[in-house]
Write a protein that holds these residues in place. Structure first.
Motif, mmCIF file in Angstrom:
data_model
loop_
_atom_site.group_PDB
_atom_site.id
_atom_site.type_symbol
_atom_site.label_atom_id
_atom_site.label_comp_id
_atom_site.label_asym_id
_atom_site.label_seq_id
_atom_site.Cartn_x
_atom_site.Cartn_y
_atom_site.Cartn_z
ATOM 1 N N THR A 43 -52.656 4.364 -21.929
ATOM 2 C CA THR A 43 -52.217 2.977 -21.806
ATOM 3 C C THR A 43 -53.307 2.050 -22.299
ATOM 4 O OG1 THR A 43 -50.944 3.607 -19.867
ATOM 5 C CG2 THR A 43 -51.292 1.266 -20.203
ATOM 6 N N GLU A 45 -54.910 -1.993 -22.894
ATOM 7 C CA GLU A 45 -55.147 -3.137 -22.013
ATOM 8 C C GLU A 45 -53.898 -4.001 -21.875
ATOM 9 O OE1 GLU A 45 -57.331 -2.654 -24.799
ATOM 10 O OE2 GLU A 45 -58.591 -1.409 -23.524
ATOM 11 N N THR A 46 -53.019 -4.002 -22.863
ATOM 12 C CA THR A 46 -51.790 -4.796 -22.825
ATOM 13 C C THR A 46 -50.623 -3.989 -22.250
ATOM 14 O OG1 THR A 46 -51.223 -4.137 -25.073
ATOM 15 C CG2 THR A 46 -52.513 -6.169 -24.819
ATOM 16 N N ASN A 47 -50.930 -2.880 -21.603
ATOM 17 C CA ASN A 47 -49.946 -1.975 -20.991
ATOM 18 C C ASN A 47 -48.972 -1.374 -21.999
ATOM 19 O OD1 ASN A 47 -50.997 -2.144 -18.420
ATOM 20 N ND2 ASN A 47 -49.771 -3.931 -17.912
#
Length: 133
Positions: A43, A45-47
């Motif tokens: 995953t 950082e922005t999912n």
């Protein structure tokens, strides 16, 4: 002339046998590939979910090491999947990050094997395929 010929033959034979015996102590490595390839997700950082697919070969020093790897293959696969899933996309994409991940997996798997069998058997870990999606 015949004596010179036989003398040269004897010297050549003795040098050849010395060279062969010196190579007898060189280790013969065995390679073990994890089958099938490992495919897992990570995953960002922005999912956003990404996937990584790797083929891994272990370089082992002997057949005894091969038995240890085969016995603990499920634990090894689980450890590698866990370690890859914890990495950031930037780390997985960079060449230095890839090398760090390779070394980390080798060290962690050797630690796991040492805990389970009493010996760290992996001489080297090789990525034979490394694809990010």
């Amino acid at each position: 002339m015949k004596k010179l010929f036989w003398l040269l033959c004897m010297i050549t034979a003795s040098v050849s046998s010395t060279a062969v015996s010196a190579n007898d102590h060189k280790p013969v490595y065995i390679y073990f590939g994890l089958e099938p390839d490992i495919i897992t997700n990570y995953t960002s950082e922005t999912n956003k979910i990404g996937f990584i697919s790797v083929s891994i070969e272990f370089m082992l020093a002997d057949k005894k090491s091969l038995a240890v790897i085969e016995k603990h293959e499920p634990l090894i696969r689980d450890k590698i999947i866990s370690l890859l899933g914890q990495q950031s996309p930037q780390h997985l994409r960079s060449l230095t990050g890839r090398e760090e991940v390779r070394k980390m997996i080798q060290n962690e798997v050797n630690g796991l094997l040492k805990q389970e069998s009493g010996e760290a058997v992996i001489e080297n870990l090789l990525f034979t395929k490394y694809i990010l999606m």
